[in-house]
Design an enzyme around this catalytic site. Structure first.
Site, mmCIF file in Angstrom:
data_model
loop_
_atom_site.group_PDB
_atom_site.id
_atom_site.type_symbol
_atom_site.label_atom_id
_atom_site.label_comp_id
_atom_site.label_asym_id
_atom_site.label_seq_id
_atom_site.Cartn_x
_atom_site.Cartn_y
_atom_site.Cartn_z
ATOM 1 N N ASP A 107 -1.198 1.855 -4.171
ATOM 2 C CA ASP A 107 -2.063 0.768 -4.646
ATOM 3 C C ASP A 107 -3.484 1.246 -4.878
ATOM 4 O OD1 ASP A 107 -2.697 0.987 -1.905
ATOM 5 O OD2 ASP A 107 -3.283 -1.120 -1.794
ATOM 6 N N SER A 146 0.828 -1.206 0.000
ATOM 7 C CA SER A 146 0.000 0.000 0.000
ATOM 8 C C SER A 146 0.865 1.259 0.000
ATOM 9 C CB SER A 146 -0.970 -0.031 1.179
ATOM 10 O OG SER A 146 -1.930 0.992 1.063
ATOM 11 N N ASP A 200 -2.928 6.726 -3.198
ATOM 12 C CA ASP A 200 -1.699 6.126 -2.698
ATOM 13 C C ASP A 200 -1.233 5.071 -3.716
ATOM 14 O OD1 ASP A 200 -3.679 4.244 -2.169
ATOM 15 O OD2 ASP A 200 -2.798 3.608 -0.275
ATOM 16 N N ASP A 229 -5.952 2.353 -3.121
ATOM 17 C CA ASP A 229 -7.132 2.078 -2.302
ATOM 18 C C ASP A 229 -7.484 3.276 -1.420
ATOM 19 O OD1 ASP A 229 -5.076 1.825 -0.446
ATOM 20 O OD2 ASP A 229 -5.793 -0.077 0.391
#
Length: 582
Positions: free
Chosen positions: A315, A159, A313, A317
């Site tokens: 990734d 992440s 961010d 999400d």
């Protein structure tokens, strides 16, 4: 060299001999050699890498890349995949109807090899496996689990962590799970099976398939993009100038595709951050919550006359939003302006999106949910629209499981705006909803700050801010929590503490967790809890300042300044009550 150190070096060399990745094996051999030569740094690194096993929990795995059982590497990943496969076979009642696992990965160092190892282990165990067609955002994996009716999903990502980290998220499909991240007892049951896995380099113990998994086509990605674009209604204004940044992550192409499919064409992406780059060269910490992360985007927004900045961010999400200040109204209102722009807090965006969905219309019985550390404002919004509200433990693994969920958010920039499609936070569909709201307000000569003013007039000015206390010794955190339980603060910011809730006892809404909630006579609220991933004590502070319903923008700005002062006072009093040693 003492016997314990010699044993550690033998263990490390044995690990290197069995490591399928020659790069990490060579790194480990070099580390042992430096340690043998007396390099204190190498000794400390070796001790830490073999201090234990990287724990598998409700966040799956996450840690530093490198050799050893306490790091993210191919041995650890293969063991995790083997344990997950055994859990799924046991859960589904046997291999005669093989469970189906979908695997995704981002562009971080090691992500693709970890994903390939996972599908090879899963197929070797007799299960079905499907691999996403390239480096993609986490929400695409979460969507694919539901879209394909899979039994589980694995997303290889860390992440918004620093570049030296990677991780392994696990989702479960089927009734009662619906493609959400794992929660107890599944995490412990998977962990137990991982612990029982033998030698991952022995084909008799962990068979490794050379092929046999599906590589999914672009239709899975198209289905996700179509769903994200559909979050915006079919009609409505689309005149909006947007600056985007994926912060060197994998969301850049898809957020543009989703926004354009929804009708937003005036999009500019920060060129220096547009392409995936696992080293994140333009930002010290690729988290849009961190100071400085949006500097390039804000500079481009000022230069281009943008209406809004949207950041994801790495990734994708999470979703961050920044907006221009209103001249003569917001300048210096709460000290958060940056050259004529202000990044909204996660709680502000959470309230805006919940309010927008409620205004568009949700079915009776729909639930707006928030994490226990997020603002109470969403509950006021739900009540005003005749909807239900709910509180969940921190993390979308809990928020996504709220019965009747129509919308959920957590203050750490996570928003679930379409739980029927993605049972997790999704920064891309959230970006589409932000754009729809911002465009509608722009057509009325207004902005998102004006909507926040409307909410303040209707429900009081809710302002939130964190207090994070880092420690070197975890015992200090448990001592501080014990002290707060024994001697709670009598007042915060001059207002009497009238209610104390110990979350470790649980209640009808929440299972037990280590945390404390304080409420004051003037409506302030503080949640104190240990971090689940770092040596920190985290405090989430909220104050409420009354605002007249007919108040003008300057009066609301004055309330915002007062709220900022109250938050400072709350945090000062709280710091004294916690009394951590300097």
């Amino acid at each position: 060299m003492d016997r314990a150190r010699a044993g550690r070096h033998e263990e490390a060399l044995a690990w290197a001999a069995a490591d399928p990745d020659e790069a990490t094996a060579a790194e480990l051999r070099a580390l042992v050699q430096r340690a043998d030569e007396g390099d204190a740094g190498a000794v400390a690194e070796l001790d830490d890498a073999f201090a234990g096993t990287l724990a598998f929990g409700t966040a799956g795995l996450r840690g530093r890349l490198g050799p050893g059982p306490n790091r993210m590497n191919r041995v650890v990943v293969r063991r995790a995949a083997a344990g997950l496969a055994r859990y799924l076979v046991d859960r589904e009642g046997g291999p005669e109807s093989p469970p189906h696992v979908v695997v995704g990965y981002d562009a971080r160092h090691g992500s693709r090899p970890f994903a390939l190892d996972t599908v090879a282990v899963v197929v070797g165990a007799g299960l079905r496996a499907s691999l996403l067609p390239g480096p993609l955002p986490t929400p695409v994996l979460a969507s694919a689990v539901r879209h394909l009716g899979a039994d589980a999903g694995v997303m290889v990502t860390a992440s918004h962590n620093p570049p030296q980290d990677n991780g392994y998220k696990v989702y479960l499909g089927g009734p009662g799970e619906e493609g959400a991240q794992i929660v107890p007892p599944a995490d412990a049951e998977i962990a137990a099976r991982i612990a029982a896995v033998g030698d991952v380099t022995d084909p008799a113990q962990v068979p490794l398939a050379a092929g046999g998994w599906d590589v999914l086509g672009d239709d899975v990605v198209e289905a996700y993009v179509d769903g994200a674009a559909a979050v915006a209604g079919r009609t409505g204004p689309r005149d909006l100038r947007v600056v985007l940044t994926p912060l060197h992550g994998v969301g850049g192409v898809l957020v543009e595709r989703a926004l354009r499919a929804a009708g937003f064409e005036d999009l500019t992406t920060v060129a220096e951050q547009a392409e995936p780059d696992p080293d994140f060269p333009t930002t010290a910490f690729p988290n849009p919550e961190e100071a400085g992360a949006l500097d390039l985007a804000l500079a481009l927004a000022r230069e281009s006359g943008a209406d809004v900045v949207i950041a994801n961010d790495p990734d994708a999400d999470r979703c961050a939003v920044a907006v221009p200040l209103r001249p003569g109204v917001d300048d210096g209102a709460d000290g958060s302006g940056d050259g004529g722009w202000r990044q909204l807090t996660g709680d502000e965006v959470g309230a805006l999106l919940g309010h927008h969905l409620a205004e568009r219309g949700l079915p009776p019985g729909s639930v707006l949910a928030r994490s226990v550390v997020s603002s109470d404002l969403l509950a006021r919004v739900a009540e005003a629209h005749g909807l239900e509200s709910a509180v969940a433990l921190t993390g979308f693994k809990w928020i996504s499981r709220v019965p009747g969920l129509a919308y959920g958010y957590e203050e750490a920039l996570g928003y679930c705006v379409d739980p029927a499609a993605v049972r997790d936070k999704d920064g891309i569909s959230a970006a589409v909803l932000v754009a729809e709201l911002a465009a509608a307000e722009r057509a009325r000569g207004r902005g998102l700050l004006d909507v926040l003013d409307d909410l303040a007039r209707a429900h009081g000015l809710h302002a939130t801010a964190p207090l994070t206390l880092r420690v070197d010794d975890l015992v200090l955190i448990s001592d501080a929590m014990a002290r707060l339980r024994a001697e709670p603060p009598a007042s915060l910011a001059g207002s009497e503490v009238v209610a104390v809730t110990d979350l470790s006892a649980g209640d009808e809404e929440l299972p037990p967790t280590d945390g404390l909630v304080y409420r004051t006579a003037d409506g302030a609220r503080v949640v104190v809890r240990p971090s689940g991933t770092e040596p920190k004590l985290k405090c989430y502070c909220e104050v409420v300042v009354p605002v007249e319903r007919g108040a003008d923008a300057l009066a609301v700005a004055a309330a915002r300044r007062e709220a900022a002062l109250r938050l400072d006072a709350v945090r000062s009093d709280l710091r004294r009550a916690i009394a951590l040693p300097a």
